[in-house]
Write an enzyme that holds these catalytic residues in place. Structure first.
Site, mmCIF file in Angstrom:
data_model
loop_
_atom_site.group_PDB
_atom_site.id
_atom_site.type_symbol
_atom_site.label_atom_id
_atom_site.label_comp_id
_atom_site.label_asym_id
_atom_site.label_seq_id
_atom_site.Cartn_x
_atom_site.Cartn_y
_atom_site.Cartn_z
ATOM 1 N N CYS A 1 10.618 7.894 3.747
ATOM 2 C CA CYS A 1 10.253 6.965 4.814
ATOM 3 C C CYS A 1 9.350 7.667 5.831
ATOM 4 O O CYS A 1 8.287 8.146 5.475
ATOM 5 C CB CYS A 1 11.500 6.345 5.442
ATOM 6 S SG CYS A 1 11.144 4.938 6.523
ATOM 7 N N HIS B 1 13.258 3.700 0.487
ATOM 8 C CA HIS B 1 14.535 4.396 0.686
ATOM 9 C C HIS B 1 15.277 4.505 -0.651
ATOM 10 O O HIS B 1 15.932 3.551 -1.066
ATOM 11 C CB HIS B 1 15.404 3.629 1.686
ATOM 12 C CG HIS B 1 14.914 3.707 3.090
ATOM 13 N ND1 HIS B 1 15.321 4.688 3.960
ATOM 14 C CD2 HIS B 1 14.048 2.924 3.775
ATOM 15 C CE1 HIS B 1 14.737 4.514 5.126
ATOM 16 N NE2 HIS B 1 13.949 3.448 5.040
ATOM 17 N N GLU C 1 17.974 6.018 -1.248
ATOM 18 C CA GLU C 1 19.425 5.935 -1.007
ATOM 19 C C GLU C 1 19.900 4.493 -0.859
ATOM 20 O O GLU C 1 21.101 4.228 -0.915
ATOM 21 C CB GLU C 1 19.802 6.761 0.223
ATOM 22 C CG GLU C 1 19.481 6.157 1.568
ATOM 23 C CD GLU C 1 18.038 6.278 2.010
ATOM 24 O OE1 GLU C 1 17.754 5.887 3.167
ATOM 25 O OE2 GLU C 1 17.182 6.751 1.223
#
Length: 212
Positions: free
Chosen positions: A82, A192, A194
């Site tokens: 990011c 992202h 995750e």
């Protein structure tokens, strides 16, 4: 056992990144740190973050982490996420600030007035949600991830590399923008991982195994 440092410069909740990496790297040491010495000692480094670019650059320097980031990006497997991707470039239009200048290029804002979908409808900024990531070519971090796989994005700015060979993937949202970059031991993504379900976890697992 591999040691993985997640750099904490006070911008964003890093626990989700740590938990995702711990999930794909059992038996490895994964830690969040703002200590430059621990970053220097780690075998792999993850550089995430969220927030406004002026705040991120200020906080990075306030914690004395700039030299550690520069050294890590020059010497070991390094994953930017990011705004951690955006900070690698030379300049950001967000706040008109200088960044780390590890990679040549700038960070631009989506042109709000021109943001149109294929059907002519207006696209909102920030770009938020799932979108396709089209790979620029083979790379170890794309292993086992289909071209055009969907990842999760939240951003109003994107990187524009000076040399398109840096681009490891592109995504369409009103404009076609670079959503991943790669050079030597550096890989960095706008999305992202995750928060990107199985594909994101696969990318993180690939990073743990990566030997650039």
């Amino acid at each position: 056992m591999t040691t993985v440092a997640i750099i904490d410069y006070g911008m964003g909740n890093l626990r989700s990144v740590a938990k995702a990496i711990e999930h794909v790297a059992p038996g490895h040491e994964v830690f969040i740190t703002s200590d430059p010495a621990r970053v220097a000692a780690a075998e792999r480094v993850v550089f995430p973050g969220q927030g406004a670019m002026p705040d991120c650059m200020r906080e990075l320097d306030a914690r004395g982490l700039r030299p550690a980031v520069l050294d890590a990006a020059a010497s070991k497997p390094f994953l930017g996420i990011c705004i951690g991707q955006q900070m690698l470039f030379e300049h950001s239009a967000e706040g008109d600030v200088s960044c780390l200048a590890i990679l040549a290029g700038e960070v631009l804002r989506f042109p709000d007035a021109q943001m149109r979908a294929a059907d002519g409808s207006h696209l909102k900024v920030p770009h938020m949600g799932w979108n396709e990531v089209w790979q620029g070519g083979a790379h170890p971090l794309w292993d086992g991830i289909a071209d055009g796989e969907r990842f999760y994005f939240v951003h109003s700015y994107f990187v524009a590399p000076a040399d398109d060979s840096l681009s490891a993937a592109k995504t369409d949202y009103g404009v076609r923008f670079t959503s991943a970059v790669a050079r030597a031991n550096i890989f960095a993504v706008q999305f992202h991982p995750e928060k990107s379900a199985a594909a994101g976890l696969r990318l993180l697992a690939n990073f743990i195994r990566w030997q650039p």
